[in-house]
Design an enzyme around this catalytic site. Structure first.
Site, mmCIF file in Angstrom:
data_model
loop_
_atom_site.group_PDB
_atom_site.id
_atom_site.type_symbol
_atom_site.label_atom_id
_atom_site.label_comp_id
_atom_site.label_asym_id
_atom_site.label_seq_id
_atom_site.Cartn_x
_atom_site.Cartn_y
_atom_site.Cartn_z
ATOM 1 N N ASP A 19 0.826 -1.201 0.000
ATOM 2 C CA ASP A 19 0.000 0.000 0.000
ATOM 3 C C ASP A 19 0.864 1.256 0.000
ATOM 4 O O ASP A 19 0.667 2.150 -0.811
ATOM 5 C CB ASP A 19 -0.946 -0.009 1.218
ATOM 6 C CG ASP A 19 -1.807 -1.264 1.219
ATOM 7 O OD1 ASP A 19 -2.125 -1.737 0.120
ATOM 8 O OD2 ASP A 19 -2.126 -1.774 2.303
ATOM 9 N N GLU A 279 0.789 -6.304 -5.295
ATOM 10 C CA GLU A 279 0.405 -5.453 -6.427
ATOM 11 C C GLU A 279 1.590 -4.692 -7.030
ATOM 12 O O GLU A 279 1.839 -4.754 -8.225
ATOM 13 C CB GLU A 279 -0.678 -4.457 -5.980
ATOM 14 C CG GLU A 279 -1.118 -3.561 -7.135
ATOM 15 C CD GLU A 279 -2.337 -2.725 -6.835
ATOM 16 O OE1 GLU A 279 -3.231 -3.199 -6.121
ATOM 17 O OE2 GLU A 279 -2.402 -1.580 -7.348
HETATM 18 O O1 TRH Z 1 4.117 -5.954 0.328
HETATM 19 P P1 TRH Z 1 3.154 -6.610 -0.546
HETATM 20 O O2 TRH Z 1 2.831 -7.984 -0.192
HETATM 21 O O3 TRH Z 1 1.872 -5.739 -0.603
HETATM 22 C C1 TRH Z 1 0.599 -6.299 -0.613
HETATM 23 C C2 TRH Z 1 -0.194 -5.817 -1.823
HETATM 24 O O4 TRH Z 1 -0.123 -4.458 -2.079
HETATM 25 C C3 TRH Z 1 -1.611 -6.241 -1.670
HETATM 26 O O5 TRH Z 1 -2.394 -5.758 -2.744
HETATM 27 C C4 TRH Z 1 -2.112 -5.705 -0.325
HETATM 28 O O6 TRH Z 1 -3.443 -5.908 -0.196
HETATM 29 C C5 TRH Z 1 -1.292 -6.389 0.743
HETATM 30 O O7 TRH Z 1 0.037 -5.993 0.614
HETATM 31 C C6 TRH Z 1 -1.769 -6.057 2.130
HETATM 32 O O8 TRH Z 1 3.690 -6.626 -2.066
HETATM 33 P P2 TRH Z 1 3.854 -5.423 -3.120
HETATM 34 O O9 TRH Z 1 2.527 -4.849 -3.482
HETATM 35 O O10 TRH Z 1 4.651 -5.943 -4.217
HETATM 36 O O11 TRH Z 1 4.669 -4.302 -2.369
HETATM 37 C C7 TRH Z 1 5.988 -4.446 -2.002
HETATM 38 C C8 TRH Z 1 6.699 -3.103 -2.094
HETATM 39 O O12 TRH Z 1 7.984 -3.229 -1.536
HETATM 40 C C9 TRH Z 1 6.877 -2.627 -3.526
HETATM 41 O O13 TRH Z 1 6.686 -1.228 -3.587
HETATM 42 C C10 TRH Z 1 8.322 -2.958 -3.835
HETATM 43 C C11 TRH Z 1 8.951 -2.761 -2.487
HETATM 44 N N1 TRH Z 1 10.219 -3.465 -2.251
HETATM 45 C C12 TRH Z 1 11.340 -2.713 -2.019
HETATM 46 O O14 TRH Z 1 11.285 -1.462 -2.048
HETATM 47 N N2 TRH Z 1 12.513 -3.358 -1.760
HETATM 48 C C13 TRH Z 1 12.620 -4.713 -1.729
HETATM 49 O O15 TRH Z 1 13.723 -5.240 -1.482
HETATM 50 C C14 TRH Z 1 11.441 -5.474 -2.005
HETATM 51 C C15 TRH Z 1 11.498 -6.970 -1.988
HETATM 52 C C16 TRH Z 1 10.256 -4.824 -2.242
#
Ligand code: TRH
Length: 392
Positions: A19, A279
């Site tokens: 989010d 997402e």
């Molecule tokens: O963290 P998430 O599992 O987020 C999820 C989804 O948004 C989902 O729709 C929501 O309902 C749930 O949470 C509660 O996965 P997502 O969406 O890929 O977000 C991860 C964020 O972290 C993304 O902006 C990329 C970032 N990231 C980094 O900045 N550095 C890293 O090393 C990694 C692995 C990710």
């Protein structure tokens, strides 16, 4: 441009980083590319700090990359019309403070009020995108804005310079090698098939690892710290801390630090295959132009399987290995694959199709580009609502 000059974005971090990841990306783009003064209200500064290390966790207000960050502590507070913005966005149906809503009703003209929804490939989204919802008591209307994969939705988040940055990075092997070397990736690992792994803990990681161990191709799996810790530790035989690494058979697993958001893009660009989740990382993998496997956030009654199938149907209806691997990675059923899952066979079919899948991803990008980008589409919609309101 007189409208919009200011925008308030409210983000409640439910779980994980998605989010705030989406909101932060969106806020930066509004500021950088559209010159809008953005205030991001966020309730969990610690999660925010993981994707953006500049964030301070103990201040009420701070400026980062030109945006104002406000710690959203509670629903209290009295607001005046001067405290509000031209556009007010609730991310994912989070309720904004009642005092803020009351002040919105007193504004003239009233702010454009939007609810930015989550991404899904399901068809119903087209019918709900931009629908109005009237406030039960106050003279206010909120509109729903849905990201999506078709021209009848708001499109996907994409910065205007993203493609150029990606191409520059991917056409510079030295830059890619230097980027990975800072995490300890050796030259032998550099020459192997590089896989980034970001998934929820319930993914069948051990089954995949076993298939890789006995496979013919050398695989280096790069896992950010904190991801699926138990399975990673079981493979390593030690704590899954950044820098930890272990090789068995054809598989090397290496734990990376959890990197800042821009570096996560580089990681996706530098790898040959990306496992992504939720997402934001899912969308970034689509822009990375490399094969990817999506681990969808689980929902009650396996609603997420429906969403997964809807996406696969749009993305790769003709690549059976990708569809089957994706479904089984998410615990969904595959016709004809009941009972014991043959992961080595699945993995080797998938690997053989990787060049075809990479090719497919370029076509997909072209298709998605034609829908415009979410930020510009949303602003266009807000402008149209404002001119509509001015006529009445
Ligand atoms: O963290 P998430 O599992 O987020 C999820 C989804 O948004 C989902 O729709 C929501 O309902 C749930 O949470 C509660 O996965 P997502 O969406 O890929 O977000 C991860 C964020 O972290 C993304 O902006 C990329 C970032 N990231 C980094 O900045 N550095 C890293 O090393 C990694 C692995 C990710």
């Amino acid at each position: 441009m007189t409208f919009p000059k200011t925008l308030h974005l409210f983000c409640r971090v439910v779980d994980n980083y998605g989010d705030i990841g989406i909101c932060w990306r969106f806020a930066r783009q509004l500021q950088r590319e559209h010159n809008i003064a953005v205030t991001l209200w966020v309730d969990d500064l610690r999660s925010f700090q993981r994707i953006c290390p500049d964030v301070l966790t103990d201040v009420e207000e701070q400026q980062i990359s030109g945006a104002t960050i406000r710690h959203w502590r509670d629903q209290d507070g009295v607001f005046t019309t001067n405290d509000l913005a031209d556009i007010v966005i609730e991310f994912f149906a989070c309720d904004i403070p009642p005092g803020y809503i009351t002040a919105m009703a007193e504004c003239n003209p009233r702010p454009v009020w939007l609810n930015l929804e989550g991404l899904t490939a399901e068809e119903w989204v087209e019918g709900c995108h931009t629908l109005p919802s009237s406030h039960p008591r106050l003279p206010l209307t909120k509109h729903f804005f849905f990201p999506g994969f078709t021209e009848k939705t708001g499109g996907l988040l994409r910065e205007s310079s993203l493609e150029e940055q990606r191409q520059q990075f991917q056409s510079d092997p030295k830059a890619m090698a230097e980027f990975l070397a800072q995490f300890g990736v050796t030259s032998a690992e550099m020459a192997s098939t590089k896989v980034s792994l970001f998934c929820y803990p319930h993914a069948p990681i051990t089954a995949l690892f076993n298939a890789c161990i006995n496979g013919e191709q050398a695989i280096t799996c790069l896992v950010p710290e904190g991801v699926a810790v138990e399975s990673i530790q079981a493979f390593l035989g030690s704590e899954a801390k950044a820098g930890a690494t272990f090789t068995r058979g054809a598989l090397t697993v290496r734990v990376l630090p959890f990197v800042a958001q821009p570096d996560y893009d580089k990681l996706l660009w530098a790898c040959d295959l990306n496992f992504v989740r939720g997402e934001d990382s899912w969308v970034r993998a689509q822009w990375a132009g490399k094969p990817f496997i999506w681990h969808i956030y689980p929902q009650d009654e396996n609603l997420h399987h429906k969403k997964l199938r809807a996406f696969l149907q749009r993305y790769s209806p003709d690549i059976v290995s990708l569809t089957n691997f994706s479904l089984l990675w998410n615990g969904a059923e595959v016709a004809g694959a009941e009972g014991q899952i043959d992961w080595p066979a699945l993995w080797s079919l998938f690997q053989a199709d990787m060049p075809k899948i990479a090719h497919k991803s370029a076509d997909w990008q072209q298709k998605m580009l034609a829908n415009g980008d979410l930020t510009s589409n949303l602003l266009q919609f807000a402008v149209s609502l404002r001119s509509e309101a001015a006529k009445n």
